[in-house]
Design a protein around this motif. Structure first.
Motif, PDB file in Angstrom:
ATOM      1  N   LEU A 180      -0.062  16.074  -3.654  1.00 16.37           N
ATOM      2  CA  LEU A 180       0.320  16.852  -2.476  1.00 16.37           C
ATOM      3  C   LEU A 180      -0.303  16.270  -1.211  1.00 16.37           C
ATOM      4  O   LEU A 180       0.329  16.243  -0.143  1.00 16.37           O
ATOM      5  CB  LEU A 180      -0.087  18.320  -2.653  1.00 16.37           C
ATOM      6  CG  LEU A 180       0.628  19.080  -3.779  1.00 16.37           C
ATOM      7  CD1 LEU A 180       0.123  20.506  -3.862  1.00 16.37           C
ATOM      8  CD2 LEU A 180       2.140  19.068  -3.576  1.00 16.37           C
ATOM      9  N   ALA A 181      -1.530  15.774  -1.328  1.00 15.13           N
ATOM     10  CA  ALA A 181      -2.184  15.158  -0.164  1.00 15.13           C
ATOM     11  C   ALA A 181      -1.460  13.883   0.257  1.00 15.13           C
ATOM     12  O   ALA A 181      -1.247  13.633   1.454  1.00 15.13           O
ATOM     13  CB  ALA A 181      -3.649  14.865  -0.485  1.00 15.13           C
ATOM     14  N   LEU A 182      -1.076  13.055  -0.714  1.00 12.99           N
ATOM     15  CA  LEU A 182      -0.384  11.806  -0.403  1.00 12.99           C
ATOM     16  C   LEU A 182       1.014  12.063   0.169  1.00 12.99           C
ATOM     17  O   LEU A 182       1.459  11.382   1.100  1.00 12.99           O
ATOM     18  CB  LEU A 182      -0.290  10.936  -1.648  1.00 12.99           C
ATOM     19  CG  LEU A 182      -1.620  10.346  -2.141  1.00 12.99           C
ATOM     20  CD1 LEU A 182      -1.451   9.670  -3.492  1.00 12.99           C
ATOM     21  CD2 LEU A 182      -2.184   9.358  -1.122  1.00 12.99           C
ATOM     22  N   LEU A 183       1.709  13.065  -0.376  1.00  8.62           N
ATOM     23  CA  LEU A 183       3.028  13.390   0.146  1.00  8.62           C
ATOM     24  C   LEU A 183       2.950  13.999   1.544  1.00  8.62           C
ATOM     25  O   LEU A 183       3.866  13.841   2.351  1.00  8.62           O
ATOM     26  CB  LEU A 183       3.753  14.355  -0.806  1.00  8.62           C
ATOM     27  CG  LEU A 183       4.312  13.733  -2.085  1.00  8.62           C
ATOM     28  CD1 LEU A 183       4.849  14.810  -3.018  1.00  8.62           C
ATOM     29  CD2 LEU A 183       5.401  12.709  -1.768  1.00  8.62           C
ATOM     30  N   THR A 184       1.864  14.687   1.822  1.00 15.52           N
ATOM     31  CA  THR A 184       1.675  15.232   3.173  1.00 15.52           C
ATOM     32  C   THR A 184       1.489  14.112   4.177  1.00 15.52           C
ATOM     33  O   THR A 184       2.061  14.132   5.275  1.00 15.52           O
ATOM     34  CB  THR A 184       0.456  16.176   3.204  1.00 15.52           C
ATOM     35  OG1 THR A 184       0.673  17.259   2.298  1.00 15.52           O
ATOM     36  CG2 THR A 184       0.227  16.729   4.600  1.00 15.52           C
ATOM     37  N   LYS A 185       0.690  13.114   3.796  1.00  9.91           N
ATOM     38  CA  LYS A 185       0.426  11.990   4.702  1.00  9.91           C
ATOM     39  C   LYS A 185       1.644  11.087   4.833  1.00  9.91           C
ATOM     40  O   LYS A 185       1.916  10.552   5.924  1.00  9.91           O
ATOM     41  CB  LYS A 185      -0.754  11.167   4.170  1.00  9.91           C
ATOM     42  CG  LYS A 185      -2.088  11.886   4.205  1.00  9.91           C
ATOM     43  CD  LYS A 185      -3.176  11.020   3.589  1.00  9.91           C
ATOM     44  CE  LYS A 185      -4.523  11.730   3.581  1.00  9.91           C
ATOM     45  NZ  LYS A 185      -5.573  10.899   2.921  1.00  9.91           N
ATOM     46  N   ALA A 186       2.366  10.894   3.745  1.00 10.12           N
ATOM     47  CA  ALA A 186       3.467   9.924   3.750  1.00 10.12           C
ATOM     48  C   ALA A 186       4.632  10.409   2.891  1.00 10.12           C
ATOM     49  O   ALA A 186       4.797   9.982   1.750  1.00 10.12           O
ATOM     50  CB  ALA A 186       2.969   8.574   3.244  1.00 10.12           C
ATOM     51  N   PRO A 187       5.476  11.308   3.422  1.00 10.69           N
ATOM     52  CA  PRO A 187       6.609  11.786   2.639  1.00 10.69           C
ATOM     53  C   PRO A 187       7.800  10.828   2.631  1.00 10.69           C
ATOM     54  O   PRO A 187       8.670  10.941   1.779  1.00 10.69           O
ATOM     55  CB  PRO A 187       6.981  13.100   3.342  1.00 10.69           C
ATOM     56  CG  PRO A 187       6.565  12.883   4.756  1.00 10.69           C
ATOM     57  CD  PRO A 187       5.335  12.036   4.699  1.00 10.69           C
ATOM     58  N   ALA A 188       7.837   9.893   3.571  1.00 11.84           N
ATOM     59  CA  ALA A 188       8.949   8.942   3.656  1.00 11.84           C
ATOM     60  C   ALA A 188       8.577   7.636   2.955  1.00 11.84           C
ATOM     61  O   ALA A 188       7.402   7.247   2.925  1.00 11.84           O
ATOM     62  CB  ALA A 188       9.302   8.671   5.110  1.00 11.84           C
ATOM     63  N   PRO A 189       9.554   6.908   2.401  1.00  7.63           N
ATOM     64  CA  PRO A 189       9.269   5.672   1.673  1.00  7.63           C
ATOM     65  C   PRO A 189       8.522   4.629   2.491  1.00  7.63           C
ATOM     66  O   PRO A 189       7.584   3.996   1.979  1.00  7.63           O
ATOM     67  CB  PRO A 189      10.669   5.167   1.286  1.00  7.63           C
ATOM     68  CG  PRO A 189      11.503   6.396   1.223  1.00  7.63           C
ATOM     69  CD  PRO A 189      10.985   7.286   2.299  1.00  7.63           C
ATOM     70  N   ASP A 190       8.920   4.421   3.757  1.00  2.85           N
ATOM     71  CA  ASP A 190       8.240   3.404   4.554  1.00  2.85           C
ATOM     72  C   ASP A 190       6.800   3.788   4.841  1.00  2.85           C
ATOM     73  O   ASP A 190       5.895   2.937   4.839  1.00  2.85           O
ATOM     74  CB  ASP A 190       9.008   3.146   5.859  1.00  2.85           C
ATOM     75  CG  ASP A 190       9.239   4.426   6.654  1.00  2.85           C
ATOM     76  OD1 ASP A 190       9.000   5.526   6.112  1.00  2.85           O
ATOM     77  OD2 ASP A 190       9.654   4.328   7.829  1.00  2.85           O
ATOM     78  N   ALA A 191       6.546   5.077   5.081  1.00  2.00           N
ATOM     79  CA  ALA A 191       5.172   5.539   5.319  1.00  2.00           C
ATOM     80  C   ALA A 191       4.333   5.424   4.053  1.00  2.00           C
ATOM     81  O   ALA A 191       3.150   5.061   4.110  1.00  2.00           O
ATOM     82  CB  ALA A 191       5.184   6.973   5.825  1.00  2.00           C
ATOM     83  N   ALA A 192       4.924   5.726   2.907  1.00  2.00           N
ATOM     84  CA  ALA A 192       4.187   5.626   1.641  1.00  2.00           C
ATOM     85  C   ALA A 192       3.852   4.172   1.322  1.00  2.00           C
ATOM     86  O   ALA A 192       2.761   3.863   0.829  1.00  2.00           O
ATOM     87  CB  ALA A 192       5.013   6.232   0.511  1.00  2.00           C
ATOM     88  N   ALA A 193       4.781   3.258   1.633  1.00  2.00           N
ATOM     89  CA  ALA A 193       4.526   1.837   1.387  1.00  2.00           C
ATOM     90  C   ALA A 193       3.413   1.315   2.274  1.00  2.00           C
ATOM     91  O   ALA A 193       2.745   0.321   1.929  1.00  2.00           O
ATOM     92  CB  ALA A 193       5.806   1.046   1.611  1.00  2.00           C
TER      93      ALA A 193
END
Length: 275
Positions: A180-193
């Motif tokens: 949940l913490a990671l999805l909050t910081k980066a819910p979009a693919p480019d942000a997660a990458a």
């Protein structure tokens, strides 16, 4: 014995009184609340003889909780709770029209109680402590079910626009604090990458072998995958951000209610035996 079908609504109760032969003695609409309970007692007393006790007045209703049911139990009536689907099936047996009405429902409940009482569940007159345990345990269970529903929505959304995240996060638990913490910081693919090892490591705090897991997560989030066009992906990311916020709140409240369940259960005099 008297058999009473009680079809309840938010502000009234339609009741039907039958004798042991199925003869309808009375149909009446009672208001919710103290006035209604008083009217219920007067109605039952009208058809009771000198040998009739409160326990001989049997009531069938489609709920097992609430002030009305508690008042019936406190008065000494024998109350049976039935599932709405169970009542609907019996109503179909009595007539083929399938039409639903308050009077018809009260009649079906009284008839089912008279003819199939051995198949019905009697409502227990629980102590105040036991009733409190039921209230918090039911609320706790409901929130867990709500979390499962939102978890499934989250899975569907990630599968539709970010399958790499679904593959990377599922082993950690999609409702875990880390995910949940990671999805909050980066819910979009480019942000997660673009997530750095430092940020991923911080989210994994408290887990074993953090460095290895962080590297594996980063690699998975940067892997090629089928995706959606930019605007569509951004729209999905917005919905995921909302789902994550709801799941975070549900996690907190589930934990709080779990403490309340333990507290109330611990006050039960037979807690040690039950455990």
């Amino acid at each position: 014995m008297l058999y009473i079908g009680d079809d309840w609504a938010e502000d009234h109760h339609d009741v039907e009184v039958q004798d042991e032969h199925g003869r309808v003695l009375r149909r009446e609409r009672l208001p919710e609340g103290i006035a209604g309970i008083r009217g219920f007692g007067e109605l039952a007393g009208r058809f009771a003889d000198d040998d009739t006790e409160c326990a001989d007045v049997l009531v069938c209703i489609e709920t097992d909780r609430g002030p009305w049911v508690q008042a019936l139990l406190a008065a000494g009536y024998t109350v049976f709770s039935v599932d709405p689907k169970q009542a609907a099936r019996h109503r179909e047996i009595l007539g083929n029209s399938g039409a639903k009405s308050d009077k018809g429902d009260a009649h079906a409940l009284a008839d089912m109680l008279r003819t199939r009482r051995h198949q019905l569940r009697e409502v227990a007159a629980d102590s105040e402590v036991a009733e409190a345990v039921k209230v918090v345990a039911r609320a706790h269970q409901t929130l867990i079910w709500e979390r499962t529903r939102h978890l499934l929505r989250l899975r569907v959304a990630l599968r539709d626009y970010f399958p790499a995240a679904l593959e990377a996060y599922t082993p950690l638990g999609l409702t875990s604090t880390t995910v949940l913490a990671l999805l909050t910081k980066a819910p979009a693919p480019d942000a997660a990458a673009a997530l750095t090892l430092r940020r991923i490591t911080a989210a994994l705090k408290g887990r074993r072998d953090i460095e290895t897991k962080a590297a594996a997560l980063q690699q998975a989030l940067r892997a090629e995958h089928l995706g959606q066009p930019g605007p569509v992906s951004a729209a999905y990311a917005a919905t995921v951000r909302s789902l994550v916020a709801i799941l975070t709140t549900l996690n907190t409240e589930i934990a709080n209610l779990e403490k309340d369940v333990s507290t109330h259960f611990g006050e039960h005099p037979d807690a040690g035996i039950l455990l």
